[in-house]
Design a protein around this motif. Structure first.
Motif, PDB file in Angstrom:
ATOM      1  N   ARG A  63      -3.082  25.376 -16.228  1.00  0.00           N
ATOM      2  CA  ARG A  63      -3.982  24.536 -17.027  1.00  0.00           C
ATOM      3  C   ARG A  63      -4.189  23.150 -16.417  1.00  0.00           C
ATOM      4  NH1 ARG A  63      -0.918  27.244 -21.025  1.00  0.00           N
ATOM      5  NH2 ARG A  63      -2.199  28.644 -22.315  1.00  0.00           N
ATOM      6  N   ASP A  64      -3.438  22.836 -15.363  1.00  0.00           N
ATOM      7  CA  ASP A  64      -3.523  21.507 -14.753  1.00  0.00           C
ATOM      8  C   ASP A  64      -4.302  21.502 -13.453  1.00  0.00           C
ATOM      9  OD1 ASP A  64      -1.854  20.496 -16.799  1.00  0.00           O
ATOM     10  OD2 ASP A  64      -0.070  21.167 -15.696  1.00  0.00           O
ATOM     11  N   LEU A  65      -4.870  22.649 -13.058  1.00  0.00           N
ATOM     12  CA  LEU A  65      -5.581  22.735 -11.786  1.00  0.00           C
ATOM     13  C   LEU A  65      -6.896  21.970 -11.841  1.00  0.00           C
ATOM     14  CD1 LEU A  65      -5.092  26.514 -10.922  1.00  0.00           C
ATOM     15  CD2 LEU A  65      -3.769  24.568 -10.091  1.00  0.00           C
ATOM     16  N   THR A  66      -7.131  21.129 -10.833  1.00  0.00           N
ATOM     17  CA  THR A  66      -8.378  20.380 -10.721  1.00  0.00           C
ATOM     18  C   THR A  66      -8.907  20.515  -9.293  1.00  0.00           C
ATOM     19  OG1 THR A  66      -7.148  18.360 -10.175  1.00  0.00           O
ATOM     20  CG2 THR A  66      -7.743  18.701 -12.482  1.00  0.00           C
ATOM     21  N   PRO A  67     -10.228  20.503  -9.099  1.00  0.00           N
ATOM     22  CA  PRO A  67     -10.785  20.619  -7.743  1.00  0.00           C
ATOM     23  C   PRO A  67     -10.303  19.483  -6.847  1.00  0.00           C
ATOM     24  CG  PRO A  67     -12.486  20.958  -9.390  1.00  0.00           C
ATOM     25  CD  PRO A  67     -11.277  20.457 -10.130  1.00  0.00           C
ATOM     26  N   VAL A  68     -10.213  19.767  -5.559  1.00  0.00           N
ATOM     27  CA  VAL A  68      -9.809  18.771  -4.563  1.00  0.00           C
ATOM     28  C   VAL A  68     -11.064  18.188  -3.934  1.00  0.00           C
ATOM     29  CG1 VAL A  68      -8.575  18.381  -2.413  1.00  0.00           C
ATOM     30  CG2 VAL A  68      -7.625  19.932  -4.130  1.00  0.00           C
ATOM     31  N   GLY A  69     -11.393  16.962  -4.287  1.00  0.00           N
ATOM     32  CA  GLY A  69     -12.585  16.314  -3.754  1.00  0.00           C
ATOM     33  C   GLY A  69     -13.843  17.090  -4.107  1.00  0.00           C
ATOM     34  N   PRO A  70     -14.763  17.222  -3.154  1.00  0.00           N
ATOM     35  CA  PRO A  70     -16.030  17.902  -3.428  1.00  0.00           C
ATOM     36  C   PRO A  70     -15.962  19.426  -3.311  1.00  0.00           C
ATOM     37  CG  PRO A  70     -16.058  17.010  -1.208  1.00  0.00           C
ATOM     38  CD  PRO A  70     -14.750  16.580  -1.819  1.00  0.00           C
ATOM     39  N   THR A  71     -14.790  19.980  -3.056  1.00  0.00           N
ATOM     40  CA  THR A  71     -14.669  21.426  -2.896  1.00  0.00           C
ATOM     41  C   THR A  71     -14.344  22.084  -4.232  1.00  0.00           C
ATOM     42  OG1 THR A  71     -12.305  21.346  -2.403  1.00  0.00           O
ATOM     43  CG2 THR A  71     -13.829  21.124  -0.557  1.00  0.00           C
ATOM     44  N   SER A  72     -14.706  23.343  -4.370  1.00  0.00           N
ATOM     45  CA  SER A  72     -14.361  24.103  -5.570  1.00  0.00           C
ATOM     46  C   SER A  72     -12.992  24.746  -5.399  1.00  0.00           C
ATOM     47  CB  SER A  72     -15.409  25.188  -5.835  1.00  0.00           C
ATOM     48  OG  SER A  72     -15.370  26.180  -4.821  1.00  0.00           O
ATOM     49  N   ILE A  73     -12.370  25.093  -6.510  1.00  0.00           N
ATOM     50  CA  ILE A  73     -11.074  25.764  -6.459  1.00  0.00           C
ATOM     51  C   ILE A  73     -11.194  27.099  -5.741  1.00  0.00           C
ATOM     52  CG2 ILE A  73      -9.262  26.821  -7.863  1.00  0.00           C
ATOM     53  CD1 ILE A  73      -9.761  24.682  -9.966  1.00  0.00           C
ATOM     54  N   ARG A  74     -12.285  27.820  -5.992  1.00  0.00           N
ATOM     55  CA  ARG A  74     -12.481  29.127  -5.358  1.00  0.00           C
ATOM     56  C   ARG A  74     -12.604  28.997  -3.842  1.00  0.00           C
ATOM     57  NH1 ARG A  74     -17.025  33.090  -7.675  1.00  0.00           N
ATOM     58  NH2 ARG A  74     -15.471  33.088  -9.352  1.00  0.00           N
ATOM     59  N   ARG A 130     -10.593   0.968  -0.331  1.00  0.00           N
ATOM     60  CA  ARG A 130     -11.036   2.080  -1.177  1.00  0.00           C
ATOM     61  C   ARG A 130     -10.452   3.371  -0.598  1.00  0.00           C
ATOM     62  NH1 ARG A 130     -14.568   4.922   1.765  1.00  0.00           N
ATOM     63  NH2 ARG A 130     -15.652   3.870   3.480  1.00  0.00           N
ATOM     64  N   PRO A 131     -10.337   4.410  -1.406  1.00  0.00           N
ATOM     65  CA  PRO A 131      -9.859   5.682  -0.884  1.00  0.00           C
ATOM     66  C   PRO A 131     -10.818   6.258   0.150  1.00  0.00           C
ATOM     67  CG  PRO A 131      -9.769   5.637  -3.290  1.00  0.00           C
ATOM     68  CD  PRO A 131     -10.547   4.432  -2.860  1.00  0.00           C
ATOM     69  N   VAL A 132     -10.269   6.922   1.146  1.00  0.00           N
ATOM     70  CA  VAL A 132     -11.093   7.585   2.146  1.00  0.00           C
ATOM     71  C   VAL A 132     -11.753   8.803   1.503  1.00  0.00           C
ATOM     72  CG1 VAL A 132     -11.104   8.738   4.383  1.00  0.00           C
ATOM     73  CG2 VAL A 132      -9.558   6.823   3.967  1.00  0.00           C
ATOM     74  N   GLY A 133     -13.038   8.995   1.756  1.00  0.00           N
ATOM     75  CA  GLY A 133     -13.748  10.110   1.150  1.00  0.00           C
ATOM     76  C   GLY A 133     -14.135  11.162   2.173  1.00  0.00           C
ATOM     77  N   MET A 134     -13.374  12.248   2.276  1.00  0.00           N
ATOM     78  CA  MET A 134     -13.701  13.333   3.186  1.00  0.00           C
ATOM     79  C   MET A 134     -14.820  14.186   2.602  1.00  0.00           C
ATOM     80  SD  MET A 134      -9.833  14.582   4.207  1.00  0.00           S
ATOM     81  CE  MET A 134     -10.405  15.913   5.268  1.00  0.00           C
ATOM     82  N   SER A 135     -15.644  14.750   3.467  1.00  0.00           N
ATOM     83  CA  SER A 135     -16.678  15.671   3.023  1.00  0.00           C
ATOM     84  C   SER A 135     -16.048  17.002   2.635  1.00  0.00           C
ATOM     85  CB  SER A 135     -17.705  15.897   4.125  1.00  0.00           C
ATOM     86  OG  SER A 135     -17.112  16.583   5.221  1.00  0.00           O
ATOM     87  N   GLY A 136     -16.807  17.819   1.920  1.00  0.00           N
ATOM     88  CA  GLY A 136     -16.295  19.129   1.541  1.00  0.00           C
ATOM     89  C   GLY A 136     -15.955  19.977   2.740  1.00  0.00           C
ATOM     90  N   ARG A 137     -16.797  19.906   3.785  1.00  0.00           N
ATOM     91  CA  ARG A 137     -16.533  20.674   5.006  1.00  0.00           C
ATOM     92  C   ARG A 137     -15.253  20.216   5.678  1.00  0.00           C
ATOM     93  NH1 ARG A 137     -21.358  21.441   9.218  1.00  0.00           N
ATOM     94  NH2 ARG A 137     -22.100  22.593   7.379  1.00  0.00           N
ATOM     95  N   ALA A 138     -15.013  18.904   5.695  1.00  0.00           N
ATOM     96  CA  ALA A 138     -13.794  18.374   6.314  1.00  0.00           C
ATOM     97  C   ALA A 138     -12.556  18.816   5.538  1.00  0.00           C
ATOM     98  CB  ALA A 138     -13.867  16.856   6.402  1.00  0.00           C
ATOM     99  N   VAL A 139     -12.656  18.806   4.217  1.00  0.00           N
ATOM    100  CA  VAL A 139     -11.523  19.238   3.397  1.00  0.00           C
ATOM    101  C   VAL A 139     -11.196  20.703   3.679  1.00  0.00           C
ATOM    102  CG1 VAL A 139     -10.726  19.667   1.042  1.00  0.00           C
ATOM    103  CG2 VAL A 139     -11.944  17.556   1.575  1.00  0.00           C
ATOM    104  N   LEU A 140     -12.231  21.547   3.732  1.00  0.00           N
ATOM    105  CA  LEU A 140     -12.004  22.974   3.963  1.00  0.00           C
ATOM    106  C   LEU A 140     -11.489  23.239   5.373  1.00  0.00           C
ATOM    107  CD1 LEU A 140     -15.108  24.533   2.167  1.00  0.00           C
ATOM    108  CD2 LEU A 140     -12.749  24.434   1.357  1.00  0.00           C
ATOM    109  N   THR A 141     -11.972  22.482   6.358  1.00  0.00           N
ATOM    110  CA  THR A 141     -11.479  22.636   7.729  1.00  0.00           C
ATOM    111  C   THR A 141     -10.007  22.259   7.818  1.00  0.00           C
ATOM    112  OG1 THR A 141     -13.670  22.168   8.661  1.00  0.00           O
ATOM    113  CG2 THR A 141     -11.777  21.916  10.127  1.00  0.00           C
TER     114      THR A 141
END
Length: 253
Positions: A63-74, A130-141
């Motif tokens: 119940r505590d799962l939240t998406p990481v940045g711009p990526t989806s959990i899936r 400010r926090p560094v903001g990685m793109s969704g592609r960078a997060v997944l890579t």
């Protein structure tokens, strides 16, 4: 049977550490090696044994799962599953001597990350304002590369995930911990599927059963106790374990 209870206790400790803050491999792998398993076989057995504990911890955190940045959990979970399988394939395909030579250095890398990850995250955030903001592609890579590492070795991979998310996205460790546990289970799941059919992980049934049962108990208890354990005490215990294990591996090599 004289091996059962010590390995069971090591499994409890490993499952609890993975649920609370990461580092269970630092306990599981040396314990299995101490009872006579070759490093590659011990790595496979520990990965198989720790899956149920990680799955139980992920269920507690569901119940505590939240998406990481711009990526989806899936998307993040899919990348973790694929990367874990790739890493496990590398472990099985490369000569055993490759793992023997790499293990101390992988342990050292994970130990350094454990020691400096949080201060580095705070320093970068302060320097940038400010926090560094990685793109969704960078997060997944980044997640794929960590999942490959997790499938191959696994030591402190959950800690490395939190370090990446914290440094790259400014994600608070407490907020990201439930997702870390879920992704750890995903990485271990695909690696386990490969190890069960292509490795000798089932060649030590007593050690495997003991580690598995202990990891389930530790994973369940650790997830429930995670919010009650002082963060500083946990980090200190993990760091001491990591340093000692790294030193022992270098001496053994």
């Amino acid at each position: 049977m004289s091996e059962f209870f010590p390995v069971l206790l090591a499994g409890v400790a490993a499952g609890a550490l993975n649920a609370i803050g990461g580092g269970g491999t630092f306990v599981a792998l040396p314990a299995l090696v101490a009872f006579g398993l070759p490093p590659v076989a011990a790595n496979a057995v520990s990965r198989v044994a720790l899956v149920p504990g990680a799955a139980v911890s992920a269920w507690v955190y569901r119940r505590d799962l939240t998406p990481v940045g711009p990526t989806s959990i899936r998307a993040l979970t899919t990348v973790s599953v694929i990367g874990g399988g790739v890493g496990a394939g590398l472990l099985l395909a490369l000569p055993a001597s490759s793992f023997d030579a790499a293990a101390p250095w992988l342990l050292a890398f994970a130990t350094v990350t454990l020691a400096v990850g949080r201060p580095l995250s705070r320093a970068l955030t302060g320097a940038l304002g400010r926090p560094v903001g990685m793109s969704g592609r960078a997060v997944l890579t980044g997640q794929f590369l960590l999942a490959v590492y997790g499938g191959y070795f696994g030591g402190a991979v959950g800690i490395l995930m939190l370090a990446l998310w914290s440094i790259g996205l400014g994600l608070d460790a407490a907020t990201g911990n439930p997702m870390r546990v879920a992704q750890l289970a995903a990485v271990y799941l695909s690696a386990t599927a490969l190890f069960l059919v292509a490795s000798d992980a089932l060649s030590a049934p007593v050690l495997l059963t003991a580690m598995l049962l202990g990891a389930v108990v530790g994973g369940f208890a650790g997830a429930h106790l995670a919010r009650r354990l002082p963060a500083g005490l946990l980090r200190g215990a993990l760091l001491v374990t990591a340093v000692l294990t790294t030193v022992l591996y270098f001496l053994r090599a």
